[in-house]
Design a protein around this motif. Structure first.
Motif, PDB file in Angstrom:
ATOM      1  N   ALA A  16       0.833  -1.207   0.000  1.00 13.67           N
ATOM      2  CA  ALA A  16       0.000   0.000   0.000  1.00 13.67           C
ATOM      3  C   ALA A  16       0.869   1.259   0.000  1.00 13.67           C
ATOM      4  O   ALA A  16       0.548   2.247  -0.683  1.00 13.67           O
ATOM      5  CB  ALA A  16      -0.928  -0.007   1.214  1.00 13.67           C
ATOM      6  N   TYR A  17       1.966   1.223   0.717  1.00 13.79           N
ATOM      7  CA  TYR A  17       2.883   2.378   0.782  1.00 13.79           C
ATOM      8  C   TYR A  17       3.523   2.623  -0.577  1.00 13.79           C
ATOM      9  O   TYR A  17       3.667   3.767  -1.021  1.00 13.79           O
ATOM     10  CB  TYR A  17       3.946   2.105   1.846  1.00 13.79           C
ATOM     11  CG  TYR A  17       4.808   3.303   2.183  1.00 13.79           C
ATOM     12  CD1 TYR A  17       4.251   4.462   2.703  1.00 13.79           C
ATOM     13  CD2 TYR A  17       6.198   3.271   1.994  1.00 13.79           C
ATOM     14  CE1 TYR A  17       5.029   5.568   3.031  1.00 13.79           C
ATOM     15  CE2 TYR A  17       6.988   4.359   2.310  1.00 13.79           C
ATOM     16  CZ  TYR A  17       6.402   5.505   2.831  1.00 13.79           C
ATOM     17  OH  TYR A  17       7.178   6.594   3.137  1.00 13.79           O
ATOM     18  N   HIS A  18       3.881   1.543  -1.267  1.00 14.58           N
ATOM     19  CA  HIS A  18       4.467   1.653  -2.617  1.00 14.58           C
ATOM     20  C   HIS A  18       3.466   2.291  -3.583  1.00 14.58           C
ATOM     21  O   HIS A  18       3.835   3.172  -4.374  1.00 14.58           O
ATOM     22  CB  HIS A  18       4.872   0.265  -3.104  1.00 14.58           C
ATOM     23  CG  HIS A  18       5.331   0.234  -4.521  1.00 14.58           C
ATOM     24  ND1 HIS A  18       6.511   0.807  -4.941  1.00 14.58           N
ATOM     25  CD2 HIS A  18       4.753  -0.292  -5.644  1.00 14.58           C
ATOM     26  CE1 HIS A  18       6.656   0.642  -6.244  1.00 14.58           C
ATOM     27  NE2 HIS A  18       5.603  -0.022  -6.700  1.00 14.58           N
ATOM     28  N   LEU A  19       2.204   1.867  -3.525  1.00 16.42           N
ATOM     29  CA  LEU A  19       1.179   2.451  -4.391  1.00 16.42           C
ATOM     30  C   LEU A  19       0.956   3.923  -4.076  1.00 16.42           C
ATOM     31  O   LEU A  19       0.800   4.749  -4.978  1.00 16.42           O
ATOM     32  CB  LEU A  19      -0.143   1.689  -4.235  1.00 16.42           C
ATOM     33  CG  LEU A  19      -0.252   0.313  -4.881  1.00 16.42           C
ATOM     34  CD1 LEU A  19      -1.616  -0.290  -4.601  1.00 16.42           C
ATOM     35  CD2 LEU A  19      -0.024   0.396  -6.389  1.00 16.42           C
ATOM     36  N   ALA A  20       0.924   4.251  -2.783  1.00 18.68           N
ATOM     37  CA  ALA A  20       0.685   5.641  -2.368  1.00 18.68           C
ATOM     38  C   ALA A  20       1.793   6.555  -2.885  1.00 18.68           C
ATOM     39  O   ALA A  20       1.530   7.681  -3.326  1.00 18.68           O
ATOM     40  CB  ALA A  20       0.584   5.718  -0.848  1.00 18.68           C
ATOM     41  N   ARG A  21       3.024   6.078  -2.858  1.00 23.19           N
ATOM     42  CA  ARG A  21       4.143   6.894  -3.332  1.00 23.19           C
ATOM     43  C   ARG A  21       4.083   7.108  -4.839  1.00 23.19           C
ATOM     44  O   ARG A  21       4.569   8.115  -5.355  1.00 23.19           O
ATOM     45  CB  ARG A  21       5.467   6.233  -2.937  1.00 23.19           C
ATOM     46  CG  ARG A  21       5.710   6.234  -1.433  1.00 23.19           C
ATOM     47  CD  ARG A  21       7.035   5.602  -1.073  1.00 23.19           C
ATOM     48  NE  ARG A  21       8.162   6.381  -1.572  1.00 23.19           N
ATOM     49  CZ  ARG A  21       9.437   6.033  -1.387  1.00 23.19           C
ATOM     50  NH1 ARG A  21       9.731   4.915  -0.753  1.00 23.19           N
ATOM     51  NH2 ARG A  21      10.400   6.790  -1.864  1.00 23.19           N
ATOM     52  N   ARG A  22       3.483   6.161  -5.562  1.00 26.23           N
ATOM     53  CA  ARG A  22       3.313   6.313  -7.013  1.00 26.23           C
ATOM     54  C   ARG A  22       2.170   7.266  -7.361  1.00 26.23           C
ATOM     55  O   ARG A  22       2.178   7.886  -8.423  1.00 26.23           O
ATOM     56  CB  ARG A  22       3.030   4.955  -7.653  1.00 26.23           C
ATOM     57  CG  ARG A  22       4.205   4.004  -7.685  1.00 26.23           C
ATOM     58  CD  ARG A  22       3.805   2.638  -8.219  1.00 26.23           C
ATOM     59  NE  ARG A  22       3.275   2.726  -9.581  1.00 26.23           N
ATOM     60  CZ  ARG A  22       2.685   1.716 -10.202  1.00 26.23           C
ATOM     61  NH1 ARG A  22       2.527   0.548  -9.587  1.00 26.23           N
ATOM     62  NH2 ARG A  22       2.243   1.863 -11.444  1.00 26.23           N
ATOM     63  N   ALA A  23       1.192   7.375  -6.459  1.00 32.20           N
ATOM     64  CA  ALA A  23      -0.050   8.086  -6.791  1.00 32.20           C
ATOM     65  C   ALA A  23      -0.055   9.560  -6.411  1.00 32.20           C
ATOM     66  O   ALA A  23      -0.612  10.384  -7.144  1.00 32.20           O
ATOM     67  CB  ALA A  23      -1.234   7.382  -6.125  1.00 32.20           C
ATOM     68  N   VAL A  24       0.517   9.897  -5.270  1.00 30.75           N
ATOM     69  CA  VAL A  24       0.389  11.270  -4.760  1.00 30.75           C
ATOM     70  C   VAL A  24       1.739  11.818  -4.320  1.00 30.75           C
ATOM     71  O   VAL A  24       2.699  11.072  -4.112  1.00 30.75           O
ATOM     72  CB  VAL A  24      -0.605  11.349  -3.567  1.00 30.75           C
ATOM     73  CG1 VAL A  24      -2.002  10.976  -3.999  1.00 30.75           C
ATOM     74  CG2 VAL A  24      -0.148  10.444  -2.420  1.00 30.75           C
ATOM     75  N   ALA A  25       1.779  13.139  -4.160  1.00 30.86           N
ATOM     76  CA  ALA A  25       2.983  13.800  -3.655  1.00 30.86           C
ATOM     77  C   ALA A  25       3.139  13.509  -2.162  1.00 30.86           C
ATOM     78  O   ALA A  25       2.237  12.988  -1.506  1.00 30.86           O
ATOM     79  CB  ALA A  25       2.888  15.296  -3.901  1.00 30.86           C
ATOM     80  N   ARG A  26       4.290  13.893  -1.644  1.00 32.06           N
ATOM     81  CA  ARG A  26       4.572  13.605  -0.223  1.00 32.06           C
ATOM     82  C   ARG A  26       3.642  14.381   0.706  1.00 32.06           C
ATOM     83  O   ARG A  26       3.124  13.845   1.685  1.00 32.06           O
ATOM     84  CB  ARG A  26       6.030  13.947   0.070  1.00 32.06           C
ATOM     85  CG  ARG A  26       6.502  13.542   1.451  1.00 32.06           C
ATOM     86  CD  ARG A  26       8.006  13.781   1.578  1.00 32.06           C
ATOM     87  NE  ARG A  26       8.490  13.535   2.933  1.00 32.06           N
ATOM     88  CZ  ARG A  26       8.779  12.343   3.422  1.00 32.06           C
ATOM     89  NH1 ARG A  26       8.639  11.274   2.665  1.00 32.06           N
ATOM     90  NH2 ARG A  26       9.228  12.200   4.655  1.00 32.06           N
ATOM     91  N   TYR A  27       3.409  15.647   0.358  1.00 30.21           N
ATOM     92  CA  TYR A  27       2.533  16.491   1.186  1.00 30.21           C
ATOM     93  C   TYR A  27       1.461  17.117   0.309  1.00 30.21           C
ATOM     94  O   TYR A  27       1.664  17.306  -0.896  1.00 30.21           O
ATOM     95  CB  TYR A  27       3.328  17.581   1.907  1.00 30.21           C
ATOM     96  CG  TYR A  27       4.395  17.036   2.833  1.00 30.21           C
ATOM     97  CD1 TYR A  27       4.052  16.453   4.048  1.00 30.21           C
ATOM     98  CD2 TYR A  27       5.743  17.094   2.480  1.00 30.21           C
ATOM     99  CE1 TYR A  27       5.025  15.945   4.902  1.00 30.21           C
ATOM    100  CE2 TYR A  27       6.725  16.582   3.313  1.00 30.21           C
ATOM    101  CZ  TYR A  27       6.358  16.006   4.520  1.00 30.21           C
ATOM    102  OH  TYR A  27       7.318  15.495   5.346  1.00 30.21           O
ATOM    103  N   SER A  28       0.351  17.465   0.907  1.00 33.67           N
ATOM    104  CA  SER A  28      -0.776  18.014   0.151  1.00 33.67           C
ATOM    105  C   SER A  28      -0.548  19.455  -0.275  1.00 33.67           C
ATOM    106  O   SER A  28      -1.120  19.917  -1.255  1.00 33.67           O
ATOM    107  CB  SER A  28      -2.054  17.930   0.989  1.00 33.67           C
ATOM    108  OG  SER A  28      -1.893  18.630   2.216  1.00 33.67           O
TER     109      SER A  28
END
Length: 273
Positions: A16-28
């Motif tokens: 899940a962490y790997h997918l999140a890093r592919r999908a969004v920037a580090r901070y909003s």
């Protein structure tokens, strides 16, 4: 001392962490306090759905999960309200991108089934449902499932009594690249669905409602082995309800929609392990 093997929970968190890093920037935003990253929020929200628990209970359990915290670089625990606010801020578009990325983790064959199921909204108190006039007690959730690995390609959620024939064309148009054959029961027996499917290069394999002997003959000519794969939809619907609950916890309809998308994302990640 021999190192402990990775548990399925830890593998889930890493995926899940790997997918999140592919999908969004580090901070909003550049104005963010940068106390927690969006990647950490996404993983914790997926973990909440996977464990079918509340924000408070999840934070309590994370105290005893040092390997999980280390996997996502979580140095201090957020409060339950922090996670709740993060869920409100993360748009549906973000969760849909994550769902699309999760599909790439699994092999697909283009033979896709479509089916609908109901998820209960009455988990709230009777007083709440009466005060907010929740006359429709269930959400109608239509899933598009690839039959090779039971991966959820897309979903449609509605609070109305919209008929299946009105929902299917939207899902077909949105996923023409992933669908080669569309399997559906008699609820999807509509010429508009077949026309939309053929126009987008999709072969519709949908049973006809038997109003005449001609309809019976058409149904008899269906490829029984191929059409039998449609039952995978019911398997996925059952699995979602058994593992993550047959109800949604959120109070607002837009958060209920997001909660169901997170459930589908969680399902795909678990299937990929």
């Amino acid at each position: 001392m021999q190192a402990l093997p990775k548990s399925r929970l830890l593998q889930f968190v890493e995926k899940a962490y790997h997918l999140a890093r592919r999908a969004v920037a580090r901070y909003s935003s550049k104005f963010s306090k940068q106390r927690y990253t969006l990647h950490q929020h996404i993983v914790l929200l997926c973990l909440k759905v996977r464990k079918n628990t509340t924000y408070r209970m999840l934070i309590d359990e994370l105290i005893e999960m040092p390997r999980v915290r280390n996997a996502i670089g979580l140095e201090e625990l957020p409060s339950p309200s922090t996670l709740c606010k993060a869920f409100s801020r993360l748009d549906m578009a973000v969760w849909r991108v994550l769902l699309n990325l999760s599909v790439t983790l699994l092999p697909t064959n283009g033979v896709v089934g479509i089916d609908a199921s109901g998820f209960d909204r009455s988990h709230a108190s009777k007083h709440y449902t009466k005060r907010t006039e929740l006359t429709i007690q269930q959400l109608k959730v239509t899933l598009l499932v690839d039959t090779r690995a039971n991966v959820i390609l897309d979903l449609h959620v509605t609070t109305t009594r919209k008929h299946d024939s009105q929902i299917a064309p939207t899902l077909v148009k949105r996923n023409t690249a992933e669908v080669a054959i569309l399997l559906g029961d008699k609820g999807y027996d509509d010429e508009k669905i077949r026309t939309v499917a053929r126009e987008n290069g999709v072969r519709p394999l949908i049973k006809h409602r038997e109003f005449s002997s001609l309809h019976k003959a058409w149904n008899a000519r269906l490829d029984a082995d191929l059409y039998g794969l449609r039952s995978q939809n019911e398997t996925v619907n059952s699995r979602l309800k058994r593992r993550y609950g047959a109800f949604v916890r959120s109070r607002h309809w837009w958060k209920q929609f997001r909660e169901l998308v997170v459930g589908c994302l969680t399902h795909n990640i678990e299937k990929a392990l």
